[in-house]
Structures are given as C-alpha cells and as structure tokens.
Write a protein that holds these residues in place. Sequence first.
Motif, PDB file in Angstrom:
ATOM      1  N   GLN A 246       0.842  -1.209   0.000  1.00 47.06           N
ATOM      2  CA  GLN A 246       0.000   0.000   0.000  1.00 47.06           C
ATOM      3  C   GLN A 246       0.876   1.257   0.000  1.00 47.06           C
ATOM      4  O   GLN A 246       0.678   2.178  -0.772  1.00 47.06           O
ATOM      5  CB  GLN A 246      -0.911  -0.001   1.225  1.00 47.06           C
ATOM      6  CG  GLN A 246      -2.015  -1.045   1.132  1.00 47.06           C
ATOM      7  CD  GLN A 246      -2.733  -1.242   2.458  1.00 47.06           C
ATOM      8  OE1 GLN A 246      -2.842  -0.326   3.260  1.00 47.06           O
ATOM      9  NE2 GLN A 246      -3.219  -2.445   2.689  1.00 47.06           N
ATOM     10  N   ARG A 247       1.901   1.241   0.863  1.00 49.36           N
ATOM     11  CA  ARG A 247       2.752   2.433   0.977  1.00 49.36           C
ATOM     12  C   ARG A 247       3.586   2.661  -0.286  1.00 49.36           C
ATOM     13  O   ARG A 247       3.756   3.787  -0.742  1.00 49.36           O
ATOM     14  CB  ARG A 247       3.682   2.283   2.185  1.00 49.36           C
ATOM     15  CG  ARG A 247       4.467   3.557   2.425  1.00 49.36           C
ATOM     16  CD  ARG A 247       5.471   3.450   3.576  1.00 49.36           C
ATOM     17  NE  ARG A 247       5.021   2.650   4.695  1.00 49.36           N
ATOM     18  CZ  ARG A 247       5.844   2.045   5.570  1.00 49.36           C
ATOM     19  NH1 ARG A 247       7.150   2.172   5.446  1.00 49.36           N
ATOM     20  NH2 ARG A 247       5.374   1.319   6.560  1.00 49.36           N
ATOM     21  N   TYR A 248       4.103   1.568  -0.857  1.00 45.62           N
ATOM     22  CA  TYR A 248       5.087   1.732  -1.937  1.00 45.62           C
ATOM     23  C   TYR A 248       4.514   1.573  -3.345  1.00 45.62           C
ATOM     24  O   TYR A 248       5.255   1.667  -4.315  1.00 45.62           O
ATOM     25  CB  TYR A 248       6.249   0.750  -1.747  1.00 45.62           C
ATOM     26  CG  TYR A 248       7.121   1.115  -0.563  1.00 45.62           C
ATOM     27  CD1 TYR A 248       7.826   2.315  -0.539  1.00 45.62           C
ATOM     28  CD2 TYR A 248       7.225   0.265   0.536  1.00 45.62           C
ATOM     29  CE1 TYR A 248       8.616   2.658   0.551  1.00 45.62           C
ATOM     30  CE2 TYR A 248       8.020   0.597   1.632  1.00 45.62           C
ATOM     31  CZ  TYR A 248       8.711   1.799   1.630  1.00 45.62           C
ATOM     32  OH  TYR A 248       9.491   2.148   2.707  1.00 45.62           O
ATOM     33  N   SER A 249       3.202   1.348  -3.466  1.00 43.94           N
ATOM     34  CA  SER A 249       2.641   1.191  -4.819  1.00 43.94           C
ATOM     35  C   SER A 249       2.967   2.367  -5.743  1.00 43.94           C
ATOM     36  O   SER A 249       3.375   2.151  -6.898  1.00 43.94           O
ATOM     37  CB  SER A 249       1.122   0.973  -4.764  1.00 43.94           C
ATOM     38  OG  SER A 249       0.861  -0.369  -4.521  1.00 43.94           O
ATOM     39  N   PHE A 264       2.879  -8.458  -7.383  1.00 44.01           N
ATOM     40  CA  PHE A 264       2.961  -8.088  -5.963  1.00 44.01           C
ATOM     41  C   PHE A 264       2.380  -9.234  -5.142  1.00 44.01           C
ATOM     42  O   PHE A 264       1.338  -9.786  -5.491  1.00 44.01           O
ATOM     43  CB  PHE A 264       2.122  -6.844  -5.650  1.00 44.01           C
ATOM     44  CG  PHE A 264       2.584  -5.568  -6.313  1.00 44.01           C
ATOM     45  CD1 PHE A 264       3.853  -5.439  -6.875  1.00 44.01           C
ATOM     46  CD2 PHE A 264       1.741  -4.463  -6.350  1.00 44.01           C
ATOM     47  CE1 PHE A 264       4.269  -4.251  -7.465  1.00 44.01           C
ATOM     48  CE2 PHE A 264       2.144  -3.270  -6.939  1.00 44.01           C
ATOM     49  CZ  PHE A 264       3.401  -3.161  -7.509  1.00 44.01           C
ATOM     50  N   SER A 265       3.028  -9.550  -4.025  1.00 43.23           N
ATOM     51  CA  SER A 265       2.458 -10.598  -3.172  1.00 43.23           C
ATOM     52  C   SER A 265       2.772 -10.289  -1.716  1.00 43.23           C
ATOM     53  O   SER A 265       3.262  -9.215  -1.381  1.00 43.23           O
ATOM     54  CB  SER A 265       2.986 -11.967  -3.590  1.00 43.23           C
ATOM     55  OG  SER A 265       2.248 -12.976  -2.926  1.00 43.23           O
ATOM     56  N   GLY A 266       2.463 -11.257  -0.859  1.00 49.18           N
ATOM     57  CA  GLY A 266       2.646 -11.057   0.573  1.00 49.18           C
ATOM     58  C   GLY A 266       1.472 -10.292   1.171  1.00 49.18           C
ATOM     59  O   GLY A 266       1.545  -9.806   2.293  1.00 49.18           O
ATOM     60  N   CYS A 267       0.377 -10.183   0.418  1.00 46.13           N
ATOM     61  CA  CYS A 267      -0.742  -9.347   0.852  1.00 46.13           C
ATOM     62  C   CYS A 267      -1.782 -10.205   1.569  1.00 46.13           C
ATOM     63  O   CYS A 267      -2.420 -11.056   0.943  1.00 46.13           O
ATOM     64  CB  CYS A 267      -1.386  -8.664  -0.350  1.00 46.13           C
ATOM     65  SG  CYS A 267      -0.188  -7.793  -1.365  1.00 46.13           S
ATOM     66  N   ALA A 278      -5.017   0.850  -3.202  1.00 48.20           N
ATOM     67  CA  ALA A 278      -3.709   1.508  -3.330  1.00 48.20           C
ATOM     68  C   ALA A 278      -3.059   1.171  -4.673  1.00 48.20           C
ATOM     69  O   ALA A 278      -2.457   2.038  -5.321  1.00 48.20           O
ATOM     70  CB  ALA A 278      -2.802   1.077  -2.177  1.00 48.20           C
ATOM     71  N   ILE A 279      -3.185  -0.072  -5.092  1.00 50.99           N
ATOM     72  CA  ILE A 279      -2.578  -0.483  -6.371  1.00 50.99           C
ATOM     73  C   ILE A 279      -3.239   0.293  -7.521  1.00 50.99           C
ATOM     74  O   ILE A 279      -2.560   0.849  -8.395  1.00 50.99           O
ATOM     75  CB  ILE A 279      -2.712  -2.021  -6.569  1.00 50.99           C
ATOM     76  CG1 ILE A 279      -1.891  -2.774  -5.503  1.00 50.99           C
ATOM     77  CG2 ILE A 279      -2.280  -2.429  -7.971  1.00 50.99           C
ATOM     78  CD1 ILE A 279      -2.081  -4.279  -5.508  1.00 50.99           C
ATOM     79  N   LEU A 280      -4.559   0.346  -7.496  1.00 60.14           N
ATOM     80  CA  LEU A 280      -5.287   1.036  -8.570  1.00 60.14           C
ATOM     81  C   LEU A 280      -4.983   2.538  -8.555  1.00 60.14           C
ATOM     82  O   LEU A 280      -4.766   3.144  -9.612  1.00 60.14           O
ATOM     83  CB  LEU A 280      -6.795   0.800  -8.438  1.00 60.14           C
ATOM     84  CG  LEU A 280      -7.230  -0.670  -8.565  1.00 60.14           C
ATOM     85  CD1 LEU A 280      -8.720  -0.803  -8.305  1.00 60.14           C
ATOM     86  CD2 LEU A 280      -6.879  -1.251  -9.941  1.00 60.14           C
ATOM     87  N   ALA A 281      -4.929   3.118  -7.362  1.00 55.53           N
ATOM     88  CA  ALA A 281      -4.667   4.564  -7.247  1.00 55.53           C
ATOM     89  C   ALA A 281      -3.282   4.920  -7.776  1.00 55.53           C
ATOM     90  O   ALA A 281      -3.035   6.063  -8.173  1.00 55.53           O
ATOM     91  CB  ALA A 281      -4.804   4.999  -5.795  1.00 55.53           C
ATOM     92  N   ALA A 282      -2.378   3.920  -7.789  1.00 49.98           N
ATOM     93  CA  ALA A 282      -1.014   4.180  -8.273  1.00 49.98           C
ATOM     94  C   ALA A 282      -0.935   4.127  -9.801  1.00 49.98           C
ATOM     95  O   ALA A 282       0.149   4.265 -10.365  1.00 49.98           O
ATOM     96  CB  ALA A 282      -0.056   3.169  -7.651  1.00 49.98           C
TER      97      ALA A 282
END
Length: 304
Positions: A246-249, A264-267, A278-282
């Motif tokens: 979320q922070r680094y997207s 991306f994983s680990g979510c 967050a991914i979409l907003a990036a």
Amino acid sequence: MSELPRWFELGVRVPVGWCELVAEALGAKFAHGVAFGAPSLASEPLPEGVELVRVYAADGRGARELAASAREVLDGLAAATEAPELAGLDVAVRELPPEDFARSWEKRWKPFRIGRLAIVPPGSKRPLRAGDRPLFLEPGGAVGTGRHTTTRSCLRALQRRIRGGERVLDAGAGNGVLAVAAVLCGARSAVAFDNDPHALPYAEKLAADNGVAEACDLRAGGFEVLAEHERAFDAVFANIYADLIQRYSPELASRLAPGGWFVFSGCHRDHRSATEAAILAAGLAIEQRASTGRWDTYAGRRVR
Ligand SMILES: C[S@@+](CC[C@H](N)C(=O)[O-])C[C@H]1O[C@@H](n2cnc3c(N)ncnc32)[C@H](O)[C@@H]1O
C-alpha cells in the motif's frame, strides 16, 4: 544402552496456501522437523491445489496413537480458524527405518517444481523432465527456501508473463529468488534490493550458483538504493507485506515503463480492499489476483 527412539513421518495433504499454518501447528506439537512437498521429484504428482506437509516425530508410542494426536491438533486448528479448507484433514503415519529417517529429516529440504522451474540444491545431478529449467538453491538460510506460498505464487505469475529481454526490479528480494528466476526465464537483467542486511550474501550466492551474477545487480537497503533515473523497468516484483504494498505502490508504479507489468504478493487477504485501492490509485491495473489461503498475489500492468 538406552533404547533408540522410534521415528515416524506424518503426512497431511493440505490445500495450497494452508501448509504453513498446518506445519506450524504440527511442528509445535511434535517439534522434530517439517518438510513440504512430495519426497522426490519422481513421486506421484499431487492433485492440483494440494500440497503435502510432512512432519517428523520421535515417539515411544505407536503410529495409531500419533495419528490420533495429530488429528486432535488439526481439529483444533480447523476450529480455531473456522477455515473450511482445514476441516477433516487426514493424517497418514509411517514408521521410518533409521537410515530412511536420516535421509528424510536431516536433509529435510527437498527439490520442488514451480511451472517449468525445478528448484534443486546446487550441484544437483537429478534427472529433470524435458523442458525443466533448474534453479539451484541452497536449502536453509534465514531469508527463504523459495517454498513460501507467496514466493511460489510470484514464481508462477512471473513465468506466465515473462517473454524474454526484460529489465526487472525486485523490491524486497530476500535471497533474490524472484530476480534470479526471472533471469533464468529470459529477463535480460535484474536490479534487486532488500533492507535486511543478512539477505545480500544469500542473493549473491544464489545468483552465482545459477550463473547469472553478471545480469543481477544486487543491493543492500531500501528504496533509497535506487537512483532517481532508474526507471522504465519492464517488470517489477514486490513480495512484501500488504501495508508495504500500500505504501510503496506509487513508488513501484513510477519505476515501471508504461505498459510494464508487475507481480505483488505477501498481501494478507484481510487487507484486500485497502491493498487493491492503493494499487489502482497508483495507476496500475490488476489483471489477476491469485489467492492461496491467507495470501493474495496480484499481477497486472501500468496503465498511466
Ligand atoms: C516475504 S520476503 C520475500 C523474499 C523474496 N522476494 C521471495 O519472494 O521469497 C520480503 C522481503 O522484503 C524485505 N523488505 C521489507 N521491507 C522492505 C523495504 N522497505 N525495503 C527493502 N526490502 C524490504 C524483507 O527484508 C524481506 O526479505
């Protein structure tokens, strides 16, 4: 002379994504070693979506008592998690002759296959299937065996997308398995970094063991190790936790070329909506979400 203990292997077939939880619970009870996967590459393949968890126990009791005790642990786990995937798991127990035990638990890391990658120890001369690509990985080390659900999911996703010639970025590289796998699958080069100071030597060894050291630029540190101009990567991987995705997207997206792809994983699935937002907003489009147990893996592209 004291009597030698009797050793047993407890095998449980578990839906993929739930193996670590089952291994942790049985390992805590029996505490003598846990392994994942079939005992050898030549073993009968497991059904799709199922993984074998093998737990080793020294016990004065017989196989029947051990199986009952393991079932109790599994029932407790199913009740505590309320996960239907864990309901009614069966345990197969076999007693090991001493030499069999030495082979199966002291060397408890076993080769495994993800797509066309066969993950084997360095120097392995194991016969592989036609079309297999060996990835030589030294078992052990604090930064990964390549077996974690999220790593496997990334390895699967990247193999599906890689076409050859890519410049890739691996953020939170750990032992560098994703970067090295990408190069073995045809990527031209990889930049990989991890802020765990113990990770770099493992990643360097992995790249060297696989003959791809020259193509892998491995760095110790966080995002600050990337220079301002290091952008337009064809692919970006980040197998880090949901809060970090979320922070680094935005940062990860900004390092991708337009149209470049990401994995991306680990979510954790409990954070799914915030992570996806967050991914979409990036400016990234999610083309695929693979969920294994508690973990989500996303793949997609930069669209703006
Ligand atoms: C789950 S491991 C993944 C390792 C490997 N990429 C894999 O897929 O098996 C996550 C890694 O991210 C690293 N990490 C977490 N936050 C980071 C950050 N801000 N910068 C660099 N690395 C980070 C951790 O040290 C850890 O090695």
